[in-house]
Design an enzyme around this catalytic site. Structure first.
Site, PDB file in Angstrom:
ATOM      1  N   LYS A  80       0.808  -1.224   0.000  1.00  0.00           N
ATOM      2  CA  LYS A  80       0.000   0.000   0.000  1.00  0.00           C
ATOM      3  C   LYS A  80       0.839   1.271   0.000  1.00  0.00           C
ATOM      4  O   LYS A  80       0.414   2.306  -0.476  1.00  0.00           O
ATOM      5  CB  LYS A  80      -0.945   0.024   1.199  1.00  0.00           C
ATOM      6  CG  LYS A  80      -1.958  -1.094   1.233  1.00  0.00           C
ATOM      7  CD  LYS A  80      -3.048  -0.841   0.252  1.00  0.00           C
ATOM      8  CE  LYS A  80      -4.144  -1.887   0.403  1.00  0.00           C
ATOM      9  NZ  LYS A  80      -5.283  -1.594  -0.393  1.00  0.00           N
ATOM     10  N   ASP A 106      -9.333   1.065   8.028  1.00  0.00           N
ATOM     11  CA  ASP A 106      -8.956   0.498   9.327  1.00  0.00           C
ATOM     12  C   ASP A 106      -7.703  -0.362   9.208  1.00  0.00           C
ATOM     13  O   ASP A 106      -7.441  -1.212  10.037  1.00  0.00           O
ATOM     14  CB  ASP A 106     -10.104  -0.328   9.913  1.00  0.00           C
ATOM     15  CG  ASP A 106     -10.372  -1.593   9.124  1.00  0.00           C
ATOM     16  OD1 ASP A 106      -9.852  -1.733   8.010  1.00  0.00           O
ATOM     17  OD2 ASP A 106     -11.100  -2.458   9.637  1.00  0.00           O
TER      18      ASP A 106
END
Length: 147
Positions: A80, A106
């Site tokens: 990511k 989250d």
């Protein structure tokens, strides 16, 4: 096209897509980007290993199985960081006055945004669902202080 076949007691799926990549704004941006050069310029950049899983390949009767290990990517345990860091770099190149980046997640994306913002000398705000575990929140906070 996804095909299924059985060999002994094992079921295998082979994905042979017949789709083509359309020429559009997204593919144009990707072709003209310098994302790889940008990431290689980061001091924390390292090639991620491609690990051969010979025992698993043997178990399933296939020649090779390889896994790309992203668990060490920028200390984020995920790929990511690639998207978040490059996106921020490009946004700040065009609008350097931006002071704060925010996202809602989250997990790994929040950590990547917090890490990337800190690296750029900016602030980050990460909105999380109300039932997010303290462990996940701590992992995001560990990458950068947030508002």
């Amino acid at each position: 096209m996804l095909r299924q076949f059985v060999k002994g007691m094992h079921t295998f799926f082979i994905n042979n897509p017949t789709n083509t990549i359309l020429e559009n704004l997204t593919t144009s941006i990707l072709k003209n980007s310098n994302a790889f050069s940008f990431h290689k310029s980061l001091s924390a950049y390292k090639n991620t290993p491609l690990t051969q899983l010979a025992s698993l390949a043997n178990r399933f009767g296939v020649a090779n199985i390889f896994v790309k290990d992203e668990s060490f990517r920028f200390g984020l345990n995920a790929f990511k960081g690639l998207g978040a860091s490059y996106a921020m770099h490009e946004i700040l190149r065009k609008k350097p006055q931006i002071k704060t980046f925010c996202t809602a997640t989250d997990g790994n994306h929040g950590r990547a945004v917090a890490w990337s913002a800190k690296r750029e000398g900016k602030h980050s705000v990460v909105f999380v669902p109300k039932d997010t575990t303290d462990y996940r929140i701590a992992a995001i906070r560990k990458k950068a202080p947030m508002y």
